[in-house]
Design an enzyme around this catalytic site. Structure first.
Site, short mmCIF file in Angstrom:
data_model
loop_
_atom_site.label_atom_id
_atom_site.label_comp_id
_atom_site.label_asym_id
_atom_site.label_seq_id
_atom_site.Cartn_x
_atom_site.Cartn_y
_atom_site.Cartn_z
N ASP A 140 0.83 -1.20 0.00
CA ASP A 140 0.00 0.00 0.00
C ASP A 140 0.87 1.26 0.00
OD1 ASP A 140 -2.13 -1.68 0.41
OD2 ASP A 140 -2.17 -1.36 2.59
N1 URA Z 1 -1.21 -5.82 4.13
C1 URA Z 1 -1.66 -4.56 4.08
O1 URA Z 1 -2.67 -4.23 4.70
N2 URA Z 1 -0.98 -3.66 3.37
C2 URA Z 1 0.14 -3.95 2.66
O2 URA Z 1 0.72 -3.08 2.02
C3 URA Z 1 0.59 -5.27 2.71
C4 URA Z 1 -0.10 -6.19 3.45
#
Ligand code: URA
Length: 240
Positions: free
Chosen positions: A106
């Site tokens: 993310d």
């Molecule tokens: N889980 C999440 O919530 N975000 C990420 O970027 C990776 C795993």
């Protein structure tokens, strides 16, 4: 003169895996020297033939790059962004090849991101059957209870999915925030954040520190390094 099978030529251009290249060919999206090719047997000469996918000319990358990046928060893992946010491509500009993120993190997540121009390698890592374990350090708001940890471990409802058993370890907790380590072998969208929210805690910071047996280690934030041969093998041997 080197003749390559068309699907290999496409995979070596880094845009997709060999298997997906076959689908592109079958669906009539590939042209060789201006003519649509839908049969699999076609061979091309990298030096003289022109190959187009969806009207865009591609060329195989002979040198393969396999790198890890310590992604800072505030960068997206796509190659471009409609909202003009910084992308991880900007942090890897000095690599003389078009490399792509393998999987995603993310915008707000930091840590280990693998990037490569080898479509088959990327496909193998991301394939669900590979079940590579991904390790995250998570800082959440509030004090987590043993019962909440037990629920995270056994699986929780994240809206559209019930998560598979996870490894969860408490690192430390105060009234204000708790630090935990979560290891999962699947990768639903925003999975770790949604898991924590489902037991009542919002994520304040999230960092991926390990994929399979490959560790981020001391790589500084925003920097990349080449993967070692042994690391490439660890990621593709299905033993993560
Ligand atoms: N889980 C999440 O919530 N975000 C990420 O970027 C990776 C795993």
């Amino acid at each position: 003169m080197e003749l390559l099978r068309l699907q290999k030529y496409i995979a070596e251009s880094g845009i997709t895996s060999r298997r997906k290249a076959e689908e592109l060919i079958r669906h009539g999206r590939v042209k060789v020297n201006g003519k649509t090719v839908t049969e699999m047997g076609e061979k091309v000469d990298a030096e003289i033939d022109t190959v187009e996918v969806d009207g865009i000319t591609i060329s195989p990358e002979t040198k393969k790059f396999y790198i890890m990046l310590n992604k800072p928060a505030g960068y997206i893992t796509t190659t471009s962004d409609d909202f003009n946010r910084p992308t991880v491509m900007e942090l890897t500009k000095d690599i003389p090849s078009r490399i792509y993120p393998v999987g995603r993190l993310d915008y707000d997540t930091q840590g280990l991101l693998i990037m490569s121009n080898d479509g088959d390698f990327a496909n193998e890592i991301m394939h669900p059957s590979n079940k590579l374990k991904k390790t995250y350090l998570v800082c959440i708001k509030g004090m987590i209870t043993p019962e909440e940890i037990r629920r995270l471990k056994s699986g929780v409802d994240i809206g559209d999915y019930f998560t598979r058993p996870a490894e969860v370890e408490l690192i430390g907790a105060t009234e204000r925030e708790s630090n935990i380590k979560i290891i999962i072998s699947e990768g639903k969208k925003r999975q770790v954040r949604r898991m924590c929210e489902s037991v009542g805690h919002i994520v304040l910071r999230l960092k991926r520190v390990q994929i399979g047996n490959v560790m981020l280690g001391n790589l500084p934030e925003g920097k990349w390094r080449h993967l070692r041969q042994a690391e490439i093998e660890l990621l593709t041997k299905r033993n993560g």
